[in-house]
Design a protein around this motif. Structure first.
Motif, mmCIF file in Angstrom:
data_model
loop_
_atom_site.group_PDB
_atom_site.id
_atom_site.type_symbol
_atom_site.label_atom_id
_atom_site.label_comp_id
_atom_site.label_asym_id
_atom_site.label_seq_id
_atom_site.Cartn_x
_atom_site.Cartn_y
_atom_site.Cartn_z
ATOM 1 N N SER A 51 1.302 -1.630 0.366
ATOM 2 C CA SER A 51 -0.383 0.088 -0.382
ATOM 3 C C SER A 51 0.907 1.311 -0.290
ATOM 4 C CB SER A 51 -1.064 -0.072 1.173
ATOM 5 O OG SER A 51 -1.761 1.037 1.097
ATOM 6 N N ILE A 52 0.890 2.005 -1.506
ATOM 7 C CA ILE A 52 1.560 2.979 -1.394
ATOM 8 C C ILE A 52 1.272 4.487 0.015
ATOM 9 C CG2 ILE A 52 1.648 5.402 -2.710
ATOM 10 C CD1 ILE A 52 1.482 3.344 -5.106
ATOM 11 N N SER A 53 0.327 4.259 0.349
ATOM 12 C CA SER A 53 -1.046 5.071 1.373
ATOM 13 C C SER A 53 0.181 4.923 2.716
ATOM 14 C CB SER A 53 -1.922 5.002 1.190
ATOM 15 O OG SER A 53 -2.601 3.587 1.719
ATOM 16 N N ARG A 54 0.150 3.542 2.936
ATOM 17 C CA ARG A 54 0.596 3.438 4.487
ATOM 18 C C ARG A 54 2.669 3.287 4.341
ATOM 19 N NH1 ARG A 54 -2.633 2.036 8.766
ATOM 20 N NH2 ARG A 54 -4.628 0.979 7.749
ATOM 21 N N TRP A 55 3.206 2.486 3.304
ATOM 22 C CA TRP A 55 4.601 2.531 2.794
ATOM 23 C C TRP A 55 5.174 3.962 2.382
ATOM 24 C CZ3 TRP A 55 7.489 -2.048 3.004
ATOM 25 C CH2 TRP A 55 7.332 -3.371 3.167
ATOM 26 N N GLN A 56 4.760 4.430 2.100
ATOM 27 C CA GLN A 56 5.497 5.834 1.255
ATOM 28 C C GLN A 56 6.221 6.123 0.634
ATOM 29 O OE1 GLN A 56 4.727 8.975 4.777
ATOM 30 N NE2 GLN A 56 2.060 7.744 4.952
ATOM 31 N N GLN A 57 7.064 6.586 1.511
ATOM 32 C CA GLN A 57 8.546 6.849 0.604
ATOM 33 C C GLN A 57 9.580 5.543 0.094
ATOM 34 O OE1 GLN A 57 7.723 8.788 2.664
ATOM 35 N NE2 GLN A 57 7.626 10.206 2.184
ATOM 36 N N SER A 58 9.077 3.729 1.572
ATOM 37 C CA SER A 58 9.187 3.282 1.393
ATOM 38 C C SER A 58 8.554 2.310 0.409
ATOM 39 C CB SER A 58 9.434 2.502 2.702
ATOM 40 O OG SER A 58 10.260 3.379 3.316
ATOM 41 N N TRP A 59 7.697 2.021 -0.761
ATOM 42 C CA TRP A 59 6.713 1.367 -0.789
ATOM 43 C C TRP A 59 7.803 0.397 -2.235
ATOM 44 C CZ3 TRP A 59 6.172 1.313 -6.107
ATOM 45 C CH2 TRP A 59 6.056 1.871 -7.080
ATOM 46 N N LYS A 60 8.694 1.355 -2.689
ATOM 47 C CA LYS A 60 9.558 0.421 -3.926
ATOM 48 C C LYS A 60 10.422 -0.566 -2.987
ATOM 49 C CE LYS A 60 11.020 3.742 -7.328
ATOM 50 N NZ LYS A 60 12.011 4.524 -7.997
ATOM 51 N N LEU A 61 10.471 -0.139 -1.435
ATOM 52 C CA LEU A 61 11.556 -1.248 -0.423
ATOM 53 C C LEU A 61 10.516 -2.580 -0.446
ATOM 54 C CD1 LEU A 61 13.882 -2.555 0.918
ATOM 55 C CD2 LEU A 61 12.977 -1.184 2.962
#
Length: 141
Positions: A51-61
């Motif tokens: 979830s991009i909204s939860r992982w934010q800047q770490s979503w790629k990781l």
């Protein structure tokens, strides 16, 4: 947005590439053993679990950890197939004996009781750890 076979685009602002993956995990840099199209296949699945909204800047990781776990599981399956038993399920080896010498490991400290399948690789364990942190809004008790 242009179609690039070495990337997965969630939207115009959220794109993950095989280069991103190999930067996070240089141990997968051998393109013969780990071809880009296979990495992209697992990244396509991985972005659906992050979830991009939860992982934010770490979503790629997160997407890359998911892909690394699946690639490692594929390597395990390939090794099982080489012994004539493709798809054989295995668990984490906690003890090994060769002749009179034996060695055992305490795997409990490195495993999550509710992670199941993701406990089978260190990438899966890391994915599970971060998923739990980001899934609870970044609060750790």
């Amino acid at each position: 947005m242009m179609c690039n076979p070495d990337q997965v685009a969630v939207d115009a602002d959220h794109v993950v590439t095989t280069d991103d993956f190999r930067t996070f995990f240089p141990e997968f840099c051998d393109a013969t053993k780990y071809p880009g199209n296979l990495i992209v296949t697992y990244l396509q699945i991985g972005v659906q679990f992050v979830s991009i909204s939860r992982w934010q800047q770490s979503w790629k990781l997160g997407a890359c950890l998911f892909a690394a776990h699946e690639l490692t599981m594929g390597t395990i399956a390939t090794k099982a197939a080489a012994t004539g038993v493709p798809g054989q399920a295995t668990g984490i080896v906690s003890a090994k004996s060769v002749g009179p010498v034996s060695k055992s490991y305490d795997t409990s400290s490195a495993m999550f009781s509710d992670a199941g399948y993701f406990n089978l690789t260190t990438y899966g364990q890391r994915y599970w750890y971060f998923m739990r942190l980001f899934g609870t809004g970044g609060v750790q008790l």
